[in-house]
Write an enzyme that holds these catalytic residues in place. Sequence first.
Site, short mmCIF file in Angstrom:
data_model
loop_
_atom_site.label_atom_id
_atom_site.label_comp_id
_atom_site.label_asym_id
_atom_site.label_seq_id
_atom_site.Cartn_x
_atom_site.Cartn_y
_atom_site.Cartn_z
N GLU A 1 -59.64 -54.46 -60.36
CA GLU A 1 -60.65 -55.51 -60.34
C GLU A 1 -60.65 -56.17 -58.97
O GLU A 1 -59.78 -55.89 -58.14
CB GLU A 1 -60.41 -56.54 -61.46
CG GLU A 1 -59.11 -57.30 -61.33
CD GLU A 1 -58.81 -58.17 -62.55
OE1 GLU A 1 -59.24 -57.84 -63.66
OE2 GLU A 1 -58.13 -59.20 -62.38
N HIS B 1 -58.83 -64.40 -64.28
CA HIS B 1 -57.49 -64.07 -63.81
C HIS B 1 -57.21 -64.81 -62.51
O HIS B 1 -58.07 -64.87 -61.63
CB HIS B 1 -57.37 -62.56 -63.53
CG HIS B 1 -57.37 -61.72 -64.76
ND1 HIS B 1 -57.80 -60.43 -64.76
CD2 HIS B 1 -57.00 -62.00 -66.03
CE1 HIS B 1 -57.68 -59.92 -65.99
NE2 HIS B 1 -57.21 -60.87 -66.78
#
Lengths: 379, 293
Positions: free
Chosen positions: B211, B249
Amino acid sequence: MKLQEYRSKAILERHGVPLLAGITATTPDGARDAAQTIGGAVVVKAQVLVGGRGKAGGVKLAATPDEAAERAGEIIGLDIKGTTVKTVLVAPAADIAHEYYLGLILDRATKAITVIASAEGGVEIEETAKTNPEAILRLPLHPLIGLQEHETRRIGFFLGIPAELRREFAKVMRGLYAAFVESDADLAEINPLVVTDDGRLLALDAKIVLDDSALPRHPDLEEMRDLNEEEPSEIAAREAGISFIKLDGSIGCMVNGAGLAMTTMDLVKLAGGEPANFLDIGGGAKQDKVTAAFRIILDDPNVKAILINIFGGITRGDEVARGIVEARAALTRDVPMVVRIVGTNSEEAKPILAEANLITADSLDDAAAKAVAAVRGAA
Amino acid sequence: MSILVNADTRLLVQGITGREGEFHSTAMLEYGTNIVAGVTPGKGGQTAINGRVPVYDTVAEAVEQTGANATCIFVPAAFAPDAMLEAADANVPLVICITEGVPALDMLRVYHVLKQKGVRLIGPNCPGLTTVDEAKVGIIPGDIHARGPVGLVSRSGTLTYEVVQAMTDAGLGQTTCVGIGGDPIIGTNFIDVLDLFNQDDETEAIVMIGEIGGEEEEKAAAFCAREVRKPMAAFIAGRTAPPGRRMGHAGAIISTGGGGTAESKRQALEAAGIRVADSPSHIPQLLRDAGVR
């Protein structure tokens, strides 16, 4: 969490970094009083978290208190990259002989607090990194023993700090490091650090970004949050324990898990739509959170459809479905909703959703396509 | 074979009597994971999970009594750094920390202490790992897996489940699936896991799920170009993420200078000969195209 210049300076000052703190004001009269108190020439600076305020006309010199009021009147209310200036900092003006950049970052690659220093102060360090990378010193500090005196000396020599100011520079370096560690920062930078014509070393501008994960143990720093510069929907989301970022599209997304939430946005785009937000509802998809998430998403008038993507895993799909249906029943605004639930009992979830007129989808690609079709149908 | 955990893993759970710890320990036992002990300070001498697991006050005692050789940590963020250090102090060689929200400066110290002791840390802020049909450690749902030739490594949680499910549905089973965690400071990175998969005889192909944020995918791509000859496929989340914002995150942020984008990671992976899927559902086909059966 980013801190405003005046807050960042307050933290640095507490740790012994020499600087001209100044006084904040929210009105021209307040700025006049501040300039009066300070005496002499001042600089009036917009307090915004976005970069590039100087170029946007958010930093101005004033020779007298009346002029400070006038300049503050120009700056307060100014729109800088979408942020309206509410507060200015009035600080003593300094005659700059030399500017430096000095910063500390938490470097994920070296897994160390790392000093970034450059003798080319006053410009963004990213800019120097592109144009003149040799002018930058990167020095990872030992993670267990921290900043040492010899490192401070080395940084001082690299920058070419005048000999008579080396002790003062050590104070800056120690203070910056202590401020970083004690406030659990991600980044703490002084830009520029200056030597003035009269031979003082001063932090003229400062920026501290705090580690959000550490905020629970710093209630005093949490109070420094500037709600003026956050989307109201993002504030509401934080209070509900939901991770949310507003975007400009028309398809609202409600997803469990950050990686899957990003992927859902990506697939909406791939299917020809535009995501209206990033939203991670967290584990379990509990009903109170689903309700809060609906409200936050639908608060955005651009939203024309909602895509709900829950990978339940061990969460029961039929329970999630019932929660969605009940939460939706309490809403004041309704848009087409595409629901995709994976996990235990996900088959049992489908009739519950269908009965409530929700569009069901088997795969994420299918869900994204159906959400895009729903928006086109509504337009 | 497989990597990191298997049927011989003797697992300890720190925080076994907490809500999350109890819930997921039950699921791990159901999967067949050999949980030999739990630790909750002050509850030593009791048992957890309907009398199936003895509870100890300290990790050292649990290790001495049960021979635990791995630990899974479910304690709250404020206590997780101490829990990791306690496990290392008791010489547990493999520490898996599920806890989200551990302050980065705490992780800095924990990372270096564990590294010096030679302890392998996975996480924090990770879903754990599963060696299919042998041991599930953490919170990855057990029923999405099937045993097969593919190793998977990911920075994400539910996105990992999505990809695993897609592979299982397509008849592509897995050896081990590892969630390394979404924080800026994590114990085990992509390269560590790719290296293990590369050396594992049973793992014939590798899937990598990345990511936005940081440069670990770019470094992993360079490693793969140099070392890995097994077929690979990848997915990178966050093509539509705006710069300068943390996407859930703690580690998922494109720097305002433009580093860490999905595009730069995709380019690095493709330059290393790794095909990158547009959607998680395309991963099985990319593996088939690469010759995986």
